[in-house]
Design a protein around this motif. Structure first.
Motif, PDB file in Angstrom:
ATOM      1  N   LEU A  35      -1.689  51.974 -36.246  1.00 17.85           N
ATOM      2  CA  LEU A  35      -1.419  53.234 -36.749  1.00 17.85           C
ATOM      3  C   LEU A  35      -2.871  53.775 -37.401  1.00 17.85           C
ATOM      4  CD1 LEU A  35       0.177  55.957 -37.592  1.00 17.85           C
ATOM      5  CD2 LEU A  35       0.852  54.547 -39.761  1.00 17.85           C
ATOM      6  N   ILE A  36      -3.445  52.960 -38.054  1.00 15.10           N
ATOM      7  CA  ILE A  36      -4.931  53.267 -38.944  1.00 15.10           C
ATOM      8  C   ILE A  36      -5.913  53.424 -37.787  1.00 15.10           C
ATOM      9  CG2 ILE A  36      -6.745  52.444 -40.152  1.00 15.10           C
ATOM     10  CD1 ILE A  36      -4.344  51.231 -41.954  1.00 15.10           C
ATOM     11  N   GLU A  37      -6.022  52.649 -36.733  1.00 15.88           N
ATOM     12  CA  GLU A  37      -6.966  52.811 -35.758  1.00 15.88           C
ATOM     13  C   GLU A  37      -6.636  54.071 -34.863  1.00 15.88           C
ATOM     14  OE1 GLU A  37      -7.095  50.640 -31.521  1.00 15.88           O
ATOM     15  OE2 GLU A  37      -7.800  49.168 -33.296  1.00 15.88           O
ATOM     16  N   ASN A  38      -5.597  54.471 -34.512  1.00 15.27           N
ATOM     17  CA  ASN A  38      -5.138  55.510 -33.906  1.00 15.27           C
ATOM     18  C   ASN A  38      -5.375  56.896 -34.670  1.00 15.27           C
ATOM     19  OD1 ASN A  38      -4.096  56.578 -31.562  1.00 15.27           O
ATOM     20  ND2 ASN A  38      -2.258  56.531 -31.943  1.00 15.27           N
ATOM     21  N   THR A  39      -5.139  56.809 -35.876  1.00 11.96           N
ATOM     22  CA  THR A  39      -5.476  57.945 -36.846  1.00 11.96           C
ATOM     23  C   THR A  39      -6.998  58.175 -36.725  1.00 11.96           C
ATOM     24  OG1 THR A  39      -3.644  57.557 -38.214  1.00 11.96           O
ATOM     25  CG2 THR A  39      -5.222  58.935 -39.078  1.00 11.96           C
ATOM     26  N   GLU A  40      -7.642  57.173 -36.939  1.00  8.32           N
ATOM     27  CA  GLU A  40      -9.283  57.467 -36.890  1.00  8.32           C
ATOM     28  C   GLU A  40      -9.841  57.687 -35.685  1.00  8.32           C
ATOM     29  OE1 GLU A  40     -10.466  53.337 -37.836  1.00  8.32           O
ATOM     30  OE2 GLU A  40     -10.447  53.602 -40.012  1.00  8.32           O
ATOM     31  N   ARG A  41      -9.306  57.295 -34.506  1.00 10.82           N
ATOM     32  CA  ARG A  41      -9.584  57.813 -33.097  1.00 10.82           C
ATOM     33  C   ARG A  41      -9.195  59.134 -33.238  1.00 10.82           C
ATOM     34  NH1 ARG A  41      -6.114  58.358 -29.262  1.00 10.82           N
ATOM     35  NH2 ARG A  41      -6.951  58.563 -27.092  1.00 10.82           N
ATOM     36  N   LYS A  42      -8.090  59.796 -33.421  1.00 13.13           N
ATOM     37  CA  LYS A  42      -7.743  60.959 -33.474  1.00 13.13           C
ATOM     38  C   LYS A  42      -8.494  61.987 -34.303  1.00 13.13           C
ATOM     39  CE  LYS A  42      -2.831  60.627 -31.506  1.00 13.13           C
ATOM     40  NZ  LYS A  42      -1.657  60.771 -31.874  1.00 13.13           N
ATOM     41  N   GLY A  43      -9.107  61.527 -35.399  1.00  9.95           N
ATOM     42  CA  GLY A  43      -9.573  62.180 -36.606  1.00  9.95           C
ATOM     43  C   GLY A  43     -11.171  62.362 -35.834  1.00  9.95           C
ATOM     44  N   LEU A  44     -11.540  61.380 -34.886  1.00  9.48           N
ATOM     45  CA  LEU A  44     -13.175  61.573 -34.452  1.00  9.48           C
ATOM     46  C   LEU A  44     -13.051  62.714 -33.488  1.00  9.48           C
ATOM     47  CD1 LEU A  44     -16.007  60.970 -33.790  1.00  9.48           C
ATOM     48  CD2 LEU A  44     -15.063  59.005 -32.415  1.00  9.48           C
ATOM     49  N   LEU A  45     -11.756  62.558 -32.507  1.00 11.77           N
ATOM     50  CA  LEU A  45     -11.785  63.392 -31.523  1.00 11.77           C
ATOM     51  C   LEU A  45     -11.495  64.949 -31.810  1.00 11.77           C
ATOM     52  CD1 LEU A  45     -10.939  64.132 -28.612  1.00 11.77           C
ATOM     53  CD2 LEU A  45      -8.520  63.534 -29.173  1.00 11.77           C
ATOM     54  N   ASN A  46     -10.541  65.094 -33.101  1.00 11.60           N
ATOM     55  CA  ASN A  46     -10.577  66.393 -33.537  1.00 11.60           C
ATOM     56  C   ASN A  46     -11.895  66.952 -34.206  1.00 11.60           C
ATOM     57  OD1 ASN A  46      -8.069  66.812 -32.752  1.00 11.60           O
ATOM     58  ND2 ASN A  46      -7.161  65.772 -34.844  1.00 11.60           N
ATOM     59  N   ASP A  47     -12.861  66.020 -34.813  1.00 16.89           N
ATOM     60  CA  ASP A  47     -13.786  66.303 -35.178  1.00 16.89           C
ATOM     61  C   ASP A  47     -14.934  66.875 -34.100  1.00 16.89           C
ATOM     62  OD1 ASP A  47     -13.116  65.789 -37.959  1.00 16.89           O
ATOM     63  OD2 ASP A  47     -14.220  63.901 -38.041  1.00 16.89           O
ATOM     64  N   LEU A  48     -14.894  66.154 -33.142  1.00 15.10           N
ATOM     65  CA  LEU A  48     -15.846  66.624 -32.053  1.00 15.10           C
ATOM     66  C   LEU A  48     -15.454  67.816 -31.236  1.00 15.10           C
ATOM     67  CD1 LEU A  48     -16.424  62.798 -30.490  1.00 15.10           C
ATOM     68  CD2 LEU A  48     -18.111  64.461 -31.496  1.00 15.10           C
ATOM     69  N   LEU A  49     -14.141  68.156 -31.199  1.00 16.27           N
ATOM     70  CA  LEU A  49     -13.395  69.119 -30.518  1.00 16.27           C
ATOM     71  C   LEU A  49     -13.839  70.540 -31.442  1.00 16.27           C
ATOM     72  CD1 LEU A  49     -10.191  68.048 -28.767  1.00 16.27           C
ATOM     73  CD2 LEU A  49     -12.142  68.917 -27.799  1.00 16.27           C
ATOM     74  N   SER A  50     -13.586  70.286 -32.572  1.00 14.61           N
ATOM     75  CA  SER A  50     -13.559  71.641 -33.540  1.00 14.61           C
ATOM     76  C   SER A  50     -15.498  71.952 -33.608  1.00 14.61           C
ATOM     77  CB  SER A  50     -12.991  71.571 -34.817  1.00 14.61           C
ATOM     78  OG  SER A  50     -13.701  70.193 -35.439  1.00 14.61           O
ATOM     79  N   GLY A  51     -15.972  70.602 -33.618  1.00 19.99           N
ATOM     80  CA  GLY A  51     -17.582  70.824 -33.694  1.00 19.99           C
ATOM     81  C   GLY A  51     -17.885  71.708 -32.458  1.00 19.99           C
ATOM     82  N   ILE A  52     -17.580  71.283 -31.274  1.00 20.06           N
ATOM     83  CA  ILE A  52     -17.868  71.945 -30.168  1.00 20.06           C
ATOM     84  C   ILE A  52     -17.550  73.396 -30.029  1.00 20.06           C
ATOM     85  CG2 ILE A  52     -17.589  72.143 -27.649  1.00 20.06           C
ATOM     86  CD1 ILE A  52     -17.396  68.850 -27.817  1.00 20.06           C
ATOM     87  N   ASN A  53     -16.153  73.802 -30.413  1.00 22.09           N
ATOM     88  CA  ASN A  53     -15.707  75.014 -30.522  1.00 22.09           C
ATOM     89  C   ASN A  53     -16.355  75.638 -31.502  1.00 22.09           C
ATOM     90  OD1 ASN A  53     -13.689  75.115 -28.389  1.00 22.09           O
ATOM     91  ND2 ASN A  53     -12.397  73.686 -29.824  1.00 22.09           N
ATOM     92  N   HIS A  54     -16.537  75.295 -32.775  1.00 21.62           N
ATOM     93  CA  HIS A  54     -17.484  75.972 -33.700  1.00 21.62           C
ATOM     94  C   HIS A  54     -18.773  76.298 -33.122  1.00 21.62           C
ATOM     95  CE1 HIS A  54     -18.836  77.285 -37.643  1.00 21.62           C
ATOM     96  NE2 HIS A  54     -19.761  76.426 -37.672  1.00 21.62           N
TER      97      HIS A  54
END
Length: 186
Positions: A35-54
């Protein structure tokens, strides 16, 4: 003197509680790790997607070139995508951060896994005032430390500057690249 009732636990009751807790933790600990690993992975994915969109949105709304890349000690774009990724205004398209005031966002360096940027001959992704990324299309591929492709993700940036998250269209548990092949972790 009154005889008070004994309010303690017997040794058998204590051992029974410890046994039940041990079994519960033995079953729950691996699931919690995932669960922790999956949460970290999704957090990074969201950071990258939001950064690109920004970056793309800022380029369009402000009518300025915006660059997204990791920087070296001289504030020039480099290929080491496991360093912090800086998104900055780049009006002259020099791929160098000239002024700290031009920084729009910094995506911190990774704690786990490896990020691989495929940008052709370039070391960056760039967005023009139209939002287009014509000269710097490519993808970012994140691979976990254990190298298991099932956990990896890929974000492609097309000529329109839009990020596209790779999908698992054949349901084998591994996302496919733009050509329909399973992504592979180097």
């Amino acid at each position: 003197m009154q005889n008070l009732p004994n309010r303690g636990f017997t040794l058998i009751e204590l051992l029974l509680v410890i046994t039940i807790l041990s079994i519960t933790l033995g079953i729950g600990a691996p699931a919690m790790g995932k669960l922790i690993e999956n949460t970290e992975r999704k957090g990074l994915l969201n950071d990258l997607l939001s950064g690109i969109n920004h970056a793309r949105t800022h380029a369009i709304s402000r009518g300025v070139n915006v660059t997204l890349c990791p920087l070296d000690e001289n504030n020039r774009c480099i290929r080491d995508w496991n360093r912090p990724i800086t998104i900055f205004r780049d009006p002259k398209r020099t791929r160098k951060l000239e002024d700290q005031a031009d920084i729009l966002q910094v995506i911190p360096a990774l704690d786990t896994g490896k990020l691989h940027g495929r940008t052709g001959i370039r070391k960056h992704f760039a967005f023009r005032p139209t939002g287009m990324a014509r000269d710097s299309i490519g993808h970012l591929l994140w691979c976990p430390e254990d190298g298991k492709q099932e956990k990896s993700f890929q974000i492609r940036i097309n000529m329109g500057g839009r990020p596209i998250l790779a999908r698992d269209s054949n349901n084998d548990g591994i996302v496919e690249d733009a050509y329909g092949r399973n992504v592979t972790c180097p």
